[in-house]
Design a protein around this motif. Sequence first.
Motif, short mmCIF file in Angstrom:
data_model
loop_
_atom_site.label_atom_id
_atom_site.label_comp_id
_atom_site.label_asym_id
_atom_site.label_seq_id
_atom_site.Cartn_x
_atom_site.Cartn_y
_atom_site.Cartn_z
N MET A 30 -23.71 3.22 23.86
CA MET A 30 -24.16 3.37 25.25
C MET A 30 -24.01 2.06 26.02
SD MET A 30 -27.57 5.69 25.09
CE MET A 30 -28.62 4.36 24.51
N PRO A 31 -22.82 1.79 26.57
CA PRO A 31 -22.68 0.58 27.38
C PRO A 31 -23.15 0.82 28.82
CG PRO A 31 -20.53 1.56 26.87
CD PRO A 31 -21.57 2.54 26.44
N ASP A 32 -23.94 -0.14 29.32
CA ASP A 32 -24.42 -0.04 30.70
C ASP A 32 -23.53 -0.93 31.58
OD1 ASP A 32 -25.77 0.25 33.06
OD2 ASP A 32 -27.74 -0.34 32.27
N GLU A 33 -22.76 -0.29 32.46
CA GLU A 33 -21.86 -1.00 33.37
C GLU A 33 -21.04 -2.09 32.68
OE1 GLU A 33 -23.07 -1.78 37.27
OE2 GLU A 33 -24.64 -0.25 37.27
N PRO A 34 -20.23 -1.68 31.69
CA PRO A 34 -19.46 -2.68 30.94
C PRO A 34 -18.42 -3.40 31.80
CG PRO A 34 -18.73 -0.47 30.37
CD PRO A 34 -19.96 -0.31 31.22
N SER A 35 -18.04 -2.85 32.93
CA SER A 35 -16.98 -3.50 33.71
C SER A 35 -17.53 -4.45 34.77
CB SER A 35 -16.10 -2.44 34.38
OG SER A 35 -16.78 -1.90 35.50
N ALA A 36 -18.86 -4.47 34.91
CA ALA A 36 -19.45 -5.29 35.98
C ALA A 36 -19.08 -6.76 35.82
CB ALA A 36 -20.96 -5.13 35.99
N GLY A 37 -18.62 -7.36 36.88
CA GLY A 37 -18.36 -8.79 36.89
C GLY A 37 -17.09 -9.22 36.19
N LEU A 38 -16.25 -8.26 35.76
CA LEU A 38 -15.03 -8.65 35.06
C LEU A 38 -13.82 -8.58 36.00
CD1 LEU A 38 -15.45 -6.82 31.63
CD2 LEU A 38 -16.12 -9.14 32.29
N SER A 39 -12.80 -9.32 35.65
CA SER A 39 -11.56 -9.28 36.44
C SER A 39 -10.91 -7.90 36.25
CB SER A 39 -10.61 -10.37 35.97
OG SER A 39 -10.16 -10.04 34.66
N PRO A 40 -10.10 -7.45 37.22
CA PRO A 40 -9.48 -6.12 37.11
C PRO A 40 -8.70 -5.96 35.80
CG PRO A 40 -9.10 -7.05 39.29
CD PRO A 40 -9.77 -8.12 38.49
N LYS A 41 -8.06 -7.01 35.37
CA LYS A 41 -7.28 -6.90 34.13
C LYS A 41 -8.22 -6.66 32.95
CE LYS A 41 -4.09 -9.61 31.33
NZ LYS A 41 -4.70 -10.78 30.67
N MET A 42 -9.34 -7.42 32.94
CA MET A 42 -10.33 -7.30 31.88
C MET A 42 -10.95 -5.91 31.89
SD MET A 42 -10.77 -9.41 29.59
CE MET A 42 -11.71 -8.54 28.35
N VAL A 43 -11.18 -5.37 33.11
CA VAL A 43 -11.76 -4.02 33.21
C VAL A 43 -10.88 -3.02 32.47
CG1 VAL A 43 -12.31 -2.14 34.80
CG2 VAL A 43 -12.95 -4.49 35.38
N GLY A 44 -9.57 -3.15 32.70
CA GLY A 44 -8.63 -2.25 32.02
C GLY A 44 -8.75 -2.38 30.51
N ILE A 45 -8.83 -3.62 30.05
CA ILE A 45 -8.90 -3.84 28.60
C ILE A 45 -10.18 -3.25 28.02
CG2 ILE A 45 -9.08 -5.63 26.83
CD1 ILE A 45 -7.30 -7.39 28.58
N VAL A 46 -11.30 -3.43 28.76
CA VAL A 46 -12.58 -2.91 28.29
C VAL A 46 -12.53 -1.39 28.15
CG1 VAL A 46 -14.97 -2.49 28.99
CG2 VAL A 46 -14.06 -4.81 29.05
N PHE A 47 -12.01 -0.72 29.17
CA PHE A 47 -11.97 0.75 29.09
C PHE A 47 -11.02 1.21 27.98
CE2 PHE A 47 -13.45 1.07 33.74
CZ PHE A 47 -14.76 1.18 33.32
N GLU A 48 -9.91 0.47 27.80
CA GLU A 48 -9.00 0.82 26.70
C GLU A 48 -9.70 0.72 25.36
OE1 GLU A 48 -5.30 -1.40 26.63
OE2 GLU A 48 -4.95 -0.73 28.70
N LYS A 49 -10.49 -0.35 25.21
CA LYS A 49 -11.24 -0.55 23.97
C LYS A 49 -12.18 0.64 23.72
CE LYS A 49 -10.49 -4.01 21.39
NZ LYS A 49 -9.35 -3.89 20.61
N LEU A 50 -12.85 1.05 24.80
CA LEU A 50 -13.79 2.16 24.66
C LEU A 50 -13.06 3.43 24.22
CD1 LEU A 50 -16.25 1.56 27.64
CD2 LEU A 50 -16.79 1.51 25.19
N GLN A 51 -11.85 3.66 24.80
CA GLN A 51 -11.08 4.86 24.41
C GLN A 51 -10.66 4.76 22.95
OE1 GLN A 51 -8.28 4.61 27.74
NE2 GLN A 51 -8.89 6.71 28.31
N GLU A 52 -10.28 3.55 22.57
CA GLU A 52 -9.89 3.30 21.19
C GLU A 52 -11.05 3.64 20.24
OE1 GLU A 52 -8.78 -0.78 19.02
OE2 GLU A 52 -7.87 -0.60 21.02
N LEU A 53 -12.26 3.19 20.64
CA LEU A 53 -13.44 3.46 19.82
C LEU A 53 -13.74 4.95 19.74
CD1 LEU A 53 -15.78 0.58 21.01
CD2 LEU A 53 -14.97 0.99 18.68
N ALA A 54 -13.63 5.62 20.91
CA ALA A 54 -13.90 7.06 20.94
C ALA A 54 -12.94 7.77 20.00
CB ALA A 54 -13.78 7.58 22.36
N ALA A 55 -11.69 7.28 19.96
CA ALA A 55 -10.68 7.91 19.10
C ALA A 55 -11.10 7.85 17.63
CB ALA A 55 -9.33 7.24 19.31
N THR A 56 -11.94 6.91 17.28
CA THR A 56 -12.39 6.84 15.88
C THR A 56 -13.57 7.78 15.63
OG1 THR A 56 -14.00 5.08 16.26
CG2 THR A 56 -11.75 4.40 15.76
#
Lengths: 303, 326, 242
Positions: free
Chosen positions: C160-186
């Motif tokens: 349960m991440p609370d606003e994981p993209s807050a305060g990150l650069s747009p590039k980092m936001v993309g990476i964070v969401f990709e990571k979450l999708q990667e985790l969900a895939a497991t």
Amino acid sequence: MDPLFLQHTSDGILTGAIIALGAIGVTLSMTILRFANFGHSELVTFGAYIALVFVSFSGIGAQPIDPFSIGWPFFAAIAAAGVGTALLALATDWLIFRRLRRSNAARLTFIFASFGAALILRNLIMLGFGASPEYYSRELTMAILIPPGIRVMPDQILVLGLTLVLVVALWAFLTFTRAGLAMRAVAESPTLSSVSGIDVNSVTRWTWILSGGLAAMAGVFFGLTVQLRPEMGFNLLLPLFAAAILGGAGSVFGAVVGGLIVGLAENLSVIWISPGYKMAIPFLLMLVLLYLRPHGLFGRGER
Amino acid sequence: MTAYLIFFFTVVGIYAIAVIGLNLQWGFTGLFNAGVVGFLAIGGYTFAILTGPPRADFFGGFSMPFMVGIAGAIIASMFGALLLGLATLKLREDYLAITTFGIAITIQLAALNSDWLTGGNLGLHGIPRPLQDLFESNAAYGVFYLGLVAVTLGIVYWGVEAIVRSPWGRVLKAIREDEVAAQSLGKNVLRYRLEALMLGAGLMGLSGALYVGFIAYISPFDFMPIVTFQIWTMLILGGSGNNRGAILGALVVWAIWSGSGALVANMLPPVWQARGGALQSVLIGLLLVLTLLYRPRGLIGEETTISRHVTGTTGAGLTKKKETKA
Amino acid sequence: MSAPVLTISNLVAGYVPDVPIVRGASLNVIPGSILTVLGPNGAGKSTLVKAIAGLVPVTSGTVMLDGKDVTSTPAHAVAGLGIGYVPQTENVFTTLSVVDNLKVSGSPSASDTRMAIERMFVLFPDLAERRRHLGRELSGGQRQMLAFARALMRSPRVLMPDEPSAGLSPKMVGIVFEKLQELAATGVAVLMVEQNAKAALRASDRGLVLVEGKERLEGPARQLLDDPRLGELYLGKIDEAA
Ligand SMILES: Nc1ncnc2c1ncn2[C@@H]1O[C@H](COP(=O)(O)OP(=O)(O)OP(=O)(O)O)[C@@H](O)[C@H]1O
Ligand SMILES: [Mg+2]
């Protein structure tokens, strides 16, 4: 160098070591329990008197170990003091501070309550033992002469050695064990600790146990090298807080260094000013430091 | 018995003035002064030095009039508070508690060790009591002094009530409730806190002076740390943030203290007498802790004159302020 | 579609008695999928996840984890049961090293913890390089990764991440969401709170809008993205419609 100066330095190191043991507990409670526990000094007193009771019961057949003034049962007395005082610390938490936590009381309410608890504990000792000084042993021992003329009692060396062992053991505990790590985590953030799976209540109990145990050691060592009095802890209150604050609340290393600074300052001060003011020295030192460096010598800013 | 009651109420009145002073600092402003007795000592000694008879080898003994002594006591305590406040008011609250506690100890040590000024552990004797010549008997004088204390207490009560209801007093409470918000309203928080610290200290000084005027004698042993605990317990038990509570607390706690003292004196065998004082202190400690646990707002809590947070059944900040997290 | 691993029913929760912030919210999270909770400021999104994590008192309603009632369980026990909560701020120990951050969040078993740390270093290679650094020495993006890794140490079923993209650069936001999708895939179920609606929904399977402590709109993420009511709910234009 001036032998008087060296003598006071050596006395200062010993006092400082004892203060350091007490100051570690103060620092732990300031950062983990999150309040300045004015009752901590009374844990010091209780530790000393628990050992006294133990010694007076087991005294028979207790041949002093040459060159010290105390025999083997004294080490059992030290252990008893540690355990007893840790239990007492847990009991005060259970009776008072746990209830305040539950009612979400402000930090200052905890400080008030610790004042009250201190008053009760100190005067219970007074009730039970009276005001006259007590000693663990009436055995006379020979001072060791260290050139160019410092006199050190064997008991003092023993105390210094035991303190060193305790501090190293505590450092190893905090650095290498999971419980120690959890204590450091809770010191930073109880909320994040609990969502990380740390039982904050259990860390709180461990903190009381550790600081109570160390306070008892400080009390016993003080009793062994000076004397036992009901107000012995109370008189150590300012030195303990001064040491903890000098070291930057939260750092064990800082508390040890703070303790040594306070002990040295107290003992060396008598060279220049009237011994009557000795008790005020740690406090004045703390005041100056807080004025110059509000977060202590080794402390960082508060979050 | 009457004589005892007169004595009793005089002491209660003198304490009550100090408790109101503490209430100004803690109850209305939220300053944790753990060195109350230090300010009583400053007031008491200033009074003694100003009004006492001259003597050889001593500084002071100026034989000044009573009122000059009182004024001097108040001013000296306020000045002490000014110095202390400038040095410590920016510190976090528990550090303030430790430093004020240390100040009181230091003042006591200074009193004990400055023979030239304070008479050291022998103290200063023969301090004249105001208008004593006008009274035939000690009893009559006792009544007079009680009246003097009562009138002073009345003026203090009325004055502090007026002050805390003034705009200045409302700013104090606002600071206590939410320092950041008060700051954002452009209030110089530090100045207000300093003023409250000084005013409260002035009242403590007054109380100390009245005490010395009453017993005509002063020594460092009148200013032991236990006095601070007594005064705090009076305030917490009575109900901090409420001046009537402060007076009630002084009455109740002093009754318990002197009552248990009398019991100890009558009931315990002589060998135990010395330890009896400890029993009194245990009682004070118990009273403080039990009040905090079971009646955190005291016997009469604060009148809720200003708006409260949702959490806000707080008595003078004894409950945690509402957390505001980002 | 598999059975939900986390089921919230009619949850009511708040910080002080009689002031409910979450007012009867219900939702399901399915293993291997991402559910994003959206909503205006102050809607109670953070409070909802905190209540599930055991940080905010629950007045009524239930939290079921794998068919087991875990309502009102203390936070440290919830973490042990398999719900990994990542607070929005102060989500790493700044005074502890990266390794200690992970160690302290691991299970009581030392060997499990050691293995979990190795897994985290594979998942987040950046952290492996900085294992000796203190939490406060990390960059914003690295911190967020450490916060995830911390929450994953006990192999939770729900993250349960609370606003994981807050305060990150747009590039980092993309990476964070990709990571979450990667985790969900497991197979991990992700229940995420987000303000960044567009980006979050694009990375999610389902979305849910919380208004005044109650869910108002729920559906597949792609569908919500095009739903005109989404913006209106944010602006408070729809009042009593559901
Ligand atoms: N620790 C707290 N104590 C009391 N009330 C709180 C606390 N934290 C939040 N609140 C209140 O709860 C309500 C909901 O807050 P919450 O943080 O859940 O909203 P949110 O939907 O996460 O908003 P945001 O988008 O701003 O993060 C707000 O009115 C807030 O004032
Ligand atoms: Mg939020």
